[in-house]
Design a protein around this motif. Structure first.
Motif, PDB file in Angstrom:
ATOM      1  N   THR A   8      22.999 -48.626  49.334  1.00  0.00           N
ATOM      2  CA  THR A   8      23.630 -47.530  50.070  1.00  0.00           C
ATOM      3  C   THR A   8      22.580 -46.833  50.919  1.00  0.00           C
ATOM      4  O   THR A   8      21.395 -46.843  50.582  1.00  0.00           O
ATOM      5  CB  THR A   8      24.257 -46.484  49.097  1.00  0.00           C
ATOM      6  N   GLY A   9      23.040 -46.226  51.997  1.00  0.00           N
ATOM      7  CA  GLY A   9      22.125 -45.430  52.811  1.00  0.00           C
ATOM      8  C   GLY A   9      22.173 -43.963  52.394  1.00  0.00           C
ATOM      9  O   GLY A   9      21.478 -43.129  52.974  1.00  0.00           O
ATOM     10  N   ASN A  10      23.009 -43.650  51.397  1.00  0.00           N
ATOM     11  CA  ASN A  10      23.277 -42.251  51.051  1.00  0.00           C
ATOM     12  C   ASN A  10      22.488 -41.838  49.799  1.00  0.00           C
ATOM     13  O   ASN A  10      22.862 -42.174  48.673  1.00  0.00           O
ATOM     14  CB  ASN A  10      24.791 -42.088  50.830  1.00  0.00           C
ATOM     15  N   SER A  11      21.425 -41.076  49.997  1.00  0.00           N
ATOM     16  CA  SER A  11      20.569 -40.717  48.860  1.00  0.00           C
ATOM     17  C   SER A  11      21.267 -39.728  47.912  1.00  0.00           C
ATOM     18  O   SER A  11      20.923 -39.652  46.729  1.00  0.00           O
ATOM     19  CB  SER A  11      19.245 -40.139  49.348  1.00  0.00           C
ATOM     20  N   HIS A  12      22.259 -38.979  48.413  1.00  0.00           N
ATOM     21  CA  HIS A  12      23.024 -38.086  47.522  1.00  0.00           C
ATOM     22  C   HIS A  12      23.783 -38.908  46.476  1.00  0.00           C
ATOM     23  O   HIS A  12      23.852 -38.533  45.308  1.00  0.00           O
ATOM     24  CB  HIS A  12      24.048 -37.262  48.305  1.00  0.00           C
ATOM     25  N   GLN A  30      17.598 -47.346  44.791  1.00  0.00           N
ATOM     26  CA  GLN A  30      18.272 -47.466  46.090  1.00  0.00           C
ATOM     27  C   GLN A  30      17.712 -48.612  46.918  1.00  0.00           C
ATOM     28  O   GLN A  30      16.509 -48.817  46.980  1.00  0.00           O
ATOM     29  CB  GLN A  30      18.120 -46.157  46.876  1.00  0.00           C
ATOM     30  N   ASN A  31      18.613 -49.354  47.543  1.00  0.00           N
ATOM     31  CA  ASN A  31      18.214 -50.310  48.573  1.00  0.00           C
ATOM     32  C   ASN A  31      19.063 -50.008  49.802  1.00  0.00           C
ATOM     33  O   ASN A  31      20.282 -49.893  49.725  1.00  0.00           O
ATOM     34  CB  ASN A  31      18.451 -51.753  48.115  1.00  0.00           C
ATOM     35  N   ASN A  32      18.367 -49.903  50.934  1.00  0.00           N
ATOM     36  CA  ASN A  32      19.023 -49.440  52.152  1.00  0.00           C
ATOM     37  C   ASN A  32      19.340 -50.582  53.108  1.00  0.00           C
ATOM     38  O   ASN A  32      19.421 -50.378  54.306  1.00  0.00           O
ATOM     39  CB  ASN A  32      18.053 -48.453  52.821  1.00  0.00           C
TER      40      ASN A  32
END
Ligand code: IMP
Length: 181
Positions: A8-12, A30-32
């Motif tokens: 996801t690109g969403n760190s929240h 996380q992997n973007n």
């Protein structure tokens, strides 16, 4: 601890998922790398396709999260188009669109897709019923949090732990964690 890659690109989302899953013995990283978002009516299909695509690309087990806000007075809009609508209209425009609407009911849905390379994805869903507030309230969280209220308070007004005990994401992740065990 079991570690799962969260694409996801969403760190929240990553923070929330980490806080919810770590007491259950799962850490997320996380992997973007991104994945193609299908233009589909159902979050489940978007999450399933995304998880399979990302698992094959990265060669490891992954999870993805596709969420959407479905507003009854607007016929379920923005639903699967929630990200696009948030980026183009934003919360203030949505509130304007609903000016005069007495039915404020809405549901937030989350579909967690999980996939091992070469296998079919599994999808776990969660939802929470709430209301669209009359104005934005609170600075916590992200996205639609300031306008989505549960029990009279918006997610934007809640501490992280409180949102994470009742959110659509919490409910989907709990099913996922149960199944993983
Ligand atoms: P997506 O799952 O990234 O496609 O998210 C759809 C849209 O809903 C994006 O604009 C997100 O910022 C927003 N969104 C997703 N989950 C939440 C949440 O828990 N609270 C508020 N907004 C959210």
């Amino acid at each position: 601890m079991r570690k799962i890659i969260f694409v996801t690109g969403n760190s929240h989302k990553v923070k929330e998922a980490g806080d919810i899953l770590s007491p259950l013995g799962i850490t997320v990283e996380q992997n973007n790398c991104g994945y193609p978002e299908l233009q589909e009516d159902e979050l489940e299909k978007i999450a399933s396709f995304g998880a399979e695509w990302a698992a094959d690309k990265l060669g490891t087990e992954v999870m993805v999260d596709d969420s959407g806000l479905f507003i009854r007075a607007l016929g379920g809009f923005p639903g699967p188009y929630s990200a696009y609508v948030f980026d183009t209209l934003g919360n203030d425009r949505i509130l304007k669109l609903m000016k005069g609407d007495t039915d404020r009911s809405a549901v937030f849905r989350c579909a967690i897709g999980y996939c091992v390379p070469g296998e079919k994805a599994r999808v776990f869903t969660g939802e929470v019923m709430g209301e669209i507030s009359l104005e934005g309230r609170g600075n916590a969280g992200f996205g639609y949090d300031p306008i989505f209220s549960v029990g009279g308070r918006t997610f934007g007004e809640m501490a992280e732990e409180e949102k994470n005990r009742l959110s659509h994401r919490y409910r989907a992740l709990l099913k996922f964690a149960d199944w993983l065990k």
